[in-house]
Motif scaffolding. Structure first.
Motif, PDB file in Angstrom:
ATOM      1  N   ALA A  11      47.067  34.818  34.625  1.00  0.00           N
ATOM      2  CA  ALA A  11      47.788  33.540  34.753  1.00  0.00           C
ATOM      3  C   ALA A  11      47.704  33.024  36.189  1.00  0.00           C
ATOM      4  CB  ALA A  11      49.246  33.703  34.324  1.00  0.00           C
ATOM      5  N   LEU A  12      47.861  33.917  37.159  1.00  0.00           N
ATOM      6  CA  LEU A  12      47.789  33.554  38.572  1.00  0.00           C
ATOM      7  C   LEU A  12      46.428  32.953  38.905  1.00  0.00           C
ATOM      8  CD1 LEU A  12      49.054  35.545  41.558  1.00  0.00           C
ATOM      9  CD2 LEU A  12      46.639  35.017  41.486  1.00  0.00           C
ATOM     10  N   LEU A  13      45.342  33.628  38.492  1.00  0.00           N
ATOM     11  CA  LEU A  13      43.992  33.124  38.789  1.00  0.00           C
ATOM     12  C   LEU A  13      43.693  31.822  38.063  1.00  0.00           C
ATOM     13  CD1 LEU A  13      41.854  36.409  38.776  1.00  0.00           C
ATOM     14  CD2 LEU A  13      42.653  35.087  40.748  1.00  0.00           C
ATOM     15  N   LEU A  14      44.114  31.727  36.820  1.00  0.00           N
ATOM     16  CA  LEU A  14      43.864  30.502  36.048  1.00  0.00           C
ATOM     17  C   LEU A  14      44.570  29.314  36.689  1.00  0.00           C
ATOM     18  CD1 LEU A  14      43.818  30.113  32.226  1.00  0.00           C
ATOM     19  CD2 LEU A  14      45.045  28.471  33.614  1.00  0.00           C
ATOM     20  N   GLU A  15      45.855  29.460  36.987  1.00  0.00           N
ATOM     21  CA  GLU A  15      46.621  28.350  37.581  1.00  0.00           C
ATOM     22  C   GLU A  15      46.048  27.954  38.947  1.00  0.00           C
ATOM     23  OE1 GLU A  15      48.996  26.505  36.119  1.00  0.00           O
ATOM     24  OE2 GLU A  15      49.009  27.725  34.299  1.00  0.00           O
ATOM     25  N   LYS A  16      45.615  28.946  39.737  1.00  0.00           N
ATOM     26  CA  LYS A  16      45.055  28.665  41.063  1.00  0.00           C
ATOM     27  C   LYS A  16      43.695  27.977  40.953  1.00  0.00           C
ATOM     28  CE  LYS A  16      43.417  30.973  45.232  1.00  0.00           C
ATOM     29  NZ  LYS A  16      43.082  32.276  45.820  1.00  0.00           N
ATOM     30  N   GLY A  46      44.994  24.422  40.907  1.00  0.00           N
ATOM     31  CA  GLY A  46      45.302  24.468  42.335  1.00  0.00           C
ATOM     32  C   GLY A  46      46.749  24.814  42.615  1.00  0.00           C
ATOM     33  N   LEU A  47      47.397  25.521  41.688  1.00  0.00           N
ATOM     34  CA  LEU A  47      48.817  25.861  41.812  1.00  0.00           C
ATOM     35  C   LEU A  47      48.989  27.339  42.131  1.00  0.00           C
ATOM     36  CD1 LEU A  47      50.049  23.864  38.686  1.00  0.00           C
ATOM     37  CD2 LEU A  47      50.213  23.161  41.091  1.00  0.00           C
ATOM     38  N   ALA A  66      58.063  33.657  35.916  1.00  0.00           N
ATOM     39  CA  ALA A  66      59.034  32.996  35.030  1.00  0.00           C
ATOM     40  C   ALA A  66      60.114  32.292  35.830  1.00  0.00           C
ATOM     41  CB  ALA A  66      59.649  34.015  34.069  1.00  0.00           C
ATOM     42  N   GLU A  67      60.488  32.867  36.950  1.00  0.00           N
ATOM     43  CA  GLU A  67      61.513  32.257  37.799  1.00  0.00           C
ATOM     44  C   GLU A  67      60.966  31.050  38.570  1.00  0.00           C
ATOM     45  OE1 GLU A  67      63.122  35.414  40.200  1.00  0.00           O
ATOM     46  OE2 GLU A  67      63.834  36.513  38.438  1.00  0.00           O
ATOM     47  N   ALA A  68      59.654  30.983  38.731  1.00  0.00           N
ATOM     48  CA  ALA A  68      59.031  29.913  39.518  1.00  0.00           C
ATOM     49  C   ALA A  68      58.722  28.652  38.713  1.00  0.00           C
ATOM     50  CB  ALA A  68      57.746  30.430  40.159  1.00  0.00           C
ATOM     51  N   VAL A  69      58.824  28.715  37.399  1.00  0.00           N
ATOM     52  CA  VAL A  69      58.481  27.547  36.590  1.00  0.00           C
ATOM     53  C   VAL A  69      59.720  26.758  36.191  1.00  0.00           C
ATOM     54  CG1 VAL A  69      56.415  28.659  35.643  1.00  0.00           C
ATOM     55  CG2 VAL A  69      58.531  28.720  34.341  1.00  0.00           C
TER      56      VAL A  69
END
Length: 172
Positions: free
Chosen positions: A84-89, A93-94, A104-107
């Motif tokens: 999820a981290l790599l996909l969003e980045k 670009g997030l 979960a706390e960051a969304v």
């Protein structure tokens, strides 16, 4: 003397009877092969074809089948939060935290019926605490790093996932 030609001569009649008999047998024994288009694989392929982002399509196809590895962040193995981290980045670009619980706390919370491509889905398979994350695609499908099947496009409507969803949200 003129010879008369008959289309249905006894010899030709025999040939026609044999031909009709063979065709009848062939038609009776043939089966119609119907391609079932509502299989999970066909639906997943349709979901992938309908992605708005072609970069997302390429990213998912590039990672599909990579095995699960707790703490992994590369093609030798990856876990759900790392994927999820790599996909969003790479696609949006997030930035996301590394652990699914922290992600979960960051969304920003979002109704599951309002999910859009790239939104996050959090699960709890072992209690109340978030322990798994996936990325929503469309038509009730999401992509995630499964502990047993690696990176895969999966059906969110399956009971195992429906029972485990604890939060859905967006970073956008």
């Amino acid at each position: 003397m003129m010879k008369t030609l008959y289309f249905f001569s006894p010899k030709r009649s025999y040939t026609w009877i044999v031909l009709v008999f063979v065709l009848t047998l062939a038609s009776c024994s043939s089966r119609k092969h119907v391609v079932k288009t509502d299989t999970k694989a066909a639906r997943a392929a349709e979901v992938m074809a309908n992605l708005k982002s072609k970069e997302l399509y390429r990213f998912i196809t590039d990672w599909t089948g990579v095995s699960y590895k707790l703490g992994g962040l590369d093609k030798r193995g990856i876990d759900c939060s790392g994927f999820a981290l790599l996909l969003e980045k790479n696609i949006y670009g997030l930035s996301l935290p590394r652990r699914s619980k922290d992600q979960a706390e960051a969304v920003k919370k979002k109704n599951i019926n309002k999910l859009e491509e790239g939104d996050l889905i959090f699960f709890s398979f072992g209690g109340n605490e978030v322990d798994h994350v996936g990325v929503y695609l469309n038509n009730d499908f999401f992509v995630h790093a499964s502990t047993t099947r690696g990176v895969i496009v999966d059906d969110l409507t399956l009971p195992v996932y429906q029972k485990a969803i604890v939060k859905t949200g967006t970073l956008k």
